[in-house]
Design an enzyme around this catalytic site. Structure first.
Site, PDB file in Angstrom:
ATOM      1  N   HIS A   1       0.805  -1.214   0.000  1.00  0.00           N
ATOM      2  CA  HIS A   1       0.000   0.000   0.000  1.00  0.00           C
ATOM      3  C   HIS A   1       0.839   1.265   0.000  1.00  0.00           C
ATOM      4  O   HIS A   1       0.473   2.272  -0.585  1.00  0.00           O
ATOM      5  CB  HIS A   1      -0.964  -0.023   1.182  1.00  0.00           C
ATOM      6  CG  HIS A   1      -2.083  -0.967   0.943  1.00  0.00           C
ATOM      7  ND1 HIS A   1      -2.548  -1.826   1.888  1.00  0.00           N
ATOM      8  CD2 HIS A   1      -2.781  -1.215  -0.172  1.00  0.00           C
ATOM      9  CE1 HIS A   1      -3.504  -2.558   1.367  1.00  0.00           C
ATOM     10  NE2 HIS A   1      -3.664  -2.205   0.116  1.00  0.00           N
TER      11      HIS A   1
ATOM     12  N   GLU B   1      -1.476 -11.933 -24.089  1.00  0.00           N
ATOM     13  CA  GLU B   1      -0.699 -11.836 -22.854  1.00  0.00           C
ATOM     14  C   GLU B   1      -0.325 -13.195 -22.272  1.00  0.00           C
ATOM     15  O   GLU B   1       0.180 -13.284 -21.162  1.00  0.00           O
ATOM     16  CB  GLU B   1      -1.397 -10.951 -21.808  1.00  0.00           C
ATOM     17  CG  GLU B   1      -2.854 -11.206 -21.632  1.00  0.00           C
ATOM     18  CD  GLU B   1      -3.554 -10.176 -20.751  1.00  0.00           C
ATOM     19  OE1 GLU B   1      -2.900  -9.349 -20.122  1.00  0.00           O
ATOM     20  OE2 GLU B   1      -4.790 -10.223 -20.702  1.00  0.00           O
TER      21      GLU B   1
ATOM     22  N   ASP C   1       1.615  -9.289 -18.401  1.00  0.00           N
ATOM     23  CA  ASP C   1       1.338 -10.704 -18.186  1.00  0.00           C
ATOM     24  C   ASP C   1       2.159 -11.591 -19.121  1.00  0.00           C
ATOM     25  O   ASP C   1       2.570 -12.687 -18.733  1.00  0.00           O
ATOM     26  CB  ASP C   1      -0.158 -10.993 -18.366  1.00  0.00           C
ATOM     27  CG  ASP C   1      -0.929 -10.683 -17.098  1.00  0.00           C
ATOM     28  OD1 ASP C   1      -0.464 -11.090 -16.023  1.00  0.00           O
ATOM     29  OD2 ASP C   1      -1.973 -10.014 -17.179  1.00  0.00           O
TER      30      ASP C   1
ATOM     31  N   CYS D   1      -0.002  -2.514 -24.873  1.00  0.00           N
ATOM     32  CA  CYS D   1      -0.511  -1.705 -23.769  1.00  0.00           C
ATOM     33  C   CYS D   1       0.110  -2.106 -22.433  1.00  0.00           C
ATOM     34  O   CYS D   1      -0.384  -1.727 -21.381  1.00  0.00           O
ATOM     35  CB  CYS D   1      -2.035  -1.767 -23.703  1.00  0.00           C
ATOM     36  SG  CYS D   1      -2.657  -3.418 -23.393  1.00  0.00           S
TER      37      CYS D   1
END
Ligand code: PEP
Ligand code: MG
Length: 607
Positions: free
Chosen positions: A205, A455, A479, A526
């Site tokens: 986080h 991917e 990925d 992308c």
């Protein structure tokens, strides 16, 4: 990016370089402020049956106060850091509304006749231990949240105030073992120059918040905290993931020069946004933006992006407690469409259908989490299972309805396609939704392009077959790298092995582009790698003419495109393909990029 420069004389102690993981870029020279874990400890206090009732009431009040506080924190975080970073508090809020957590605490107070503080502490310690034991990094990374929540409840029960973190001095670099989301939200952002923590990884986080705030951060430093005290001079080199404590006069001088150079480079980028992305030999490169929320479209356009190449719609699910309705989907797509066409121009909007699963959403809700969620029921596989079909149909209907508002703008992209059957099934569902809409008399674009992400290696290897079926490809390197190299993209222990410059990855990309060309199937990239100038050179050399990246990377890429010719890129790609090691390719590409856009680099050798 925030770069604060603190004018200071160097410390007399010897300089130490401490390596961590870079999670948000930037360089800063600042003064350390140490945050130590202030853990509230409570003793087991046995009470009478009668008093136990009062303890339950106190507990319920603390719960209510915590929920109210989290609602306020969410609103504040959403405003200051954006929806994505604020989601953390939705998760916290969700936990406090979860009966399976809340009820056992109440029962424990009643049956064991113990004080509320003890019952809360015990319950959260047990959950944290369960999460910590889980080998899935998604769960393990939640231990810090559990700790944060338990401290919040205990504070309300004990009537203590949260540690004040709003009295920072300008140019402060926070050093902590780890930071909780509540702590990060409480910092005075005008004064905060950077974070460095001993724990944490790329997806912790602290990392998410640092990126959302554009603050330099280095996490996973392991032993930084034990080497610094309040007021120590520190250089935080978040570009390379290094913290330099007690820097020497020479280091300070070197870093001040680099910081100034980067400032000037950033200033120069503001002019580039409005210029066309055309190479020196006159080839147009389409630069698009990747977004998670509709609200990001103006930023994409402002940075000079020509449309949206990837809309990660799963964030519609991640940013709320309840499943979005067809109306929620429709509104989000309509908002994007309106932003993209406000001036009458027709800019593309590629909507990727929900990519849930793996590290997003499903695991935390599943009764039995998957053992290996990245190889499990994620993405299109998740959407095509009977249980999720109603949800998927809802999204397809909303996309189609939005496409009817301005035919020719919206495209649909399916994620993680690994076999032709999957694509056909998804296409069948789109046709089905079209029939329903037609019967209902609702408008849609009947020629809406249907494409897929490439991917996984199986999709890349079958590109020739897919190219006959799909309307477009978008290569998702994030990925593709993880599945080709068998390297978990979220695991910091193998982060050094995660590299898009691996020859196997590059060959797959090359072959996908070749197949696409043979069939005149549009193809783009992308993945994050497209935003690296070195890798973008290679992609253009391999034949890509469309790149989709985060908004802030668009001007960097535009500068690169305008500084290079396609002939140069092709030479670079040919040479890169002749090497057999990822390190050689990485060094070669970095060297070429440095020559083409020296101003984008800071004169340092890559580490
Ligand atoms: C990718 O895998 O490259 C991609 C763009 O998708 P995501 O990062 O959302 O998995
Ligand atoms: Mg992906």
């Amino acid at each position: 990016m925030l770069e604060a420069v603190v004018r200071a004389s160097p410390d007399a102690r010897p300089a130490e370089n401490i390596r961590g993981i870079a999670v948000s870029e930037g360089l800063v020279i600042g003064r350390v402020r140490v945050i130590r874990d202030a853990v509230a400890r409570v003793a087991r206090k046995v009470v009478s049956k009668e008093q136990a009732k009062d303890e339950v009431t106190r507990y319920l009040h603390a719960l209510k106060a915590s929920v109210m506080e989290l609602d306020a924190l969410y609103k504040q975080a959403e405003k200051e850091m954006g929806k994505k970073a604020a989601e953390i508090f939705v998760f916290h809020r969700g936990m406090l509304s979860d009966k399976s957590l809340v009820e056992p605490i109440r029962k424990r107070i009643e049956t064991e006749s113990v004080c509320a503080e003890w019952a809360v502490q015990q319950a959260f310690t047990e959950i944290a231990a369960l999460y910590a034991k889980n080998t899935n990094s998604v769960f393990a990374s939640k231990v810090n949240d559990i700790h944060d929540l338990s401290q919040r409840l205990l504070r309300h029960l004990m009537g203590t105030q949260p540690a004040k973190l709003s009295d920072l001095e300008e140019g402060t670099v926070i050093v902590a073992r780890d930071l909780t989301p509540s702590q990060t939200a409480a910092f005075d952002r005008a004064k905060l120059a950077g974070f460095a923590t001993d724990l944490g990884g790329k997806t912790s986080h602290t990392a998410i918040v640092a990126r959302a705030l554009g603050i330099p951060a280095v996490v996973g430093c392991q032993a930084l905290l034990s080497r610094v005290s309040d007021g120590d001079l520190i250089i935080l080199d978040a570009d390379r993931g290094i913290a330099i404590v007690h820097p020497s006069p020479e280091q300070l001088e070197e870093y001040r020069a680099i910081i100034e150079q980067k400032r000037l480079y950033r200033l120069s980028l503001t002019d580039v946004a409005a210029l066309p992305a055309v190479t020196q030999d006159g080839t147009s490169i389409e630069l698009l933006g990747n977004i998670e929320f509709a609200e990001e479209v103006p930023a994409v356009l402002g940075m000079g992006g020509q449309g949206v190449g990837l809309y990660r719609t799963e964030f519609l699910y991640l940013a709320r407690d309840t499943e979005p309705t067809e109306g929620d989907h429709y509104l989000a797509y309509k908002t994007c469409l309106e932003e993209l066409t406000a001036d009458g121009q027709s800019r593309p909007l590629t909507i990727r259908t929900v990519d849930l699963g793996a590290d997003k959403y499903t695991q935390s809700r599943a009764e039995v989490p998957e053992r290996n969620p990245f190889l499990g029921c994620r993405s299109i596989r998740y959407c095509l299972q009977p249980r999720a079909l109603p949800m998927f149909r809802k999204q397809l209907r909303a996309i189609l309805r939005a496409s009817g508002l301005r035919p020719g703008v919206i495209k649909v992209m399916f994620p993680l396609i690994s076999s032709v059957g999957e694509f056909r099934q998804a296409k069948y569902l789109v046709n089905d939704a079209m029939e329903d809409l037609a019967e209902e008399g609702l408008a849609f674009d009947p020629d809406i392009p249907l494409g897929m992400m490439v991917e996984v290696p199986s999709a890349a290897l079958m590109a020739e077959t897919f190219a006959r079926e799909v309307d477009f490809f978008s290569i998702g390197t994030n990925d593709l790298v993880q599945y080709t190299l068998a390297v978990d993209r979220t695991n910091e222990r193998v982060a050094n092995l995660y590299t898009p410059t691996h020859p196997a990855v590059i060959r797959l990309i090359r072959d996908v582009i070749r197949s696409a060309r043979r069939h005149r199937t549009p193809v783009s990239c992308c993945g994050e790698a497209a935003s690296e100038p070195d890798f973008a050179l290679l992609l253009m050399g391999l034949g890509l003419r469309t790149l989709s990246v985060t908004a802030s990377s668009v001007p960097h890429l535009k500068r690169l495109v305008r500084s290079v010719s396609i002939a140069q890129c092709e030479r670079i790609a040919r040479q890169a393909l002749s090497f057999d090691s990822e390190a050689q390719i990485a060094t070669f590409l970095r060297d070429r990029a440095r020559k083409i856009v020296p101003e984008a680099f800071d004169g340092r050798t890559a580490e």
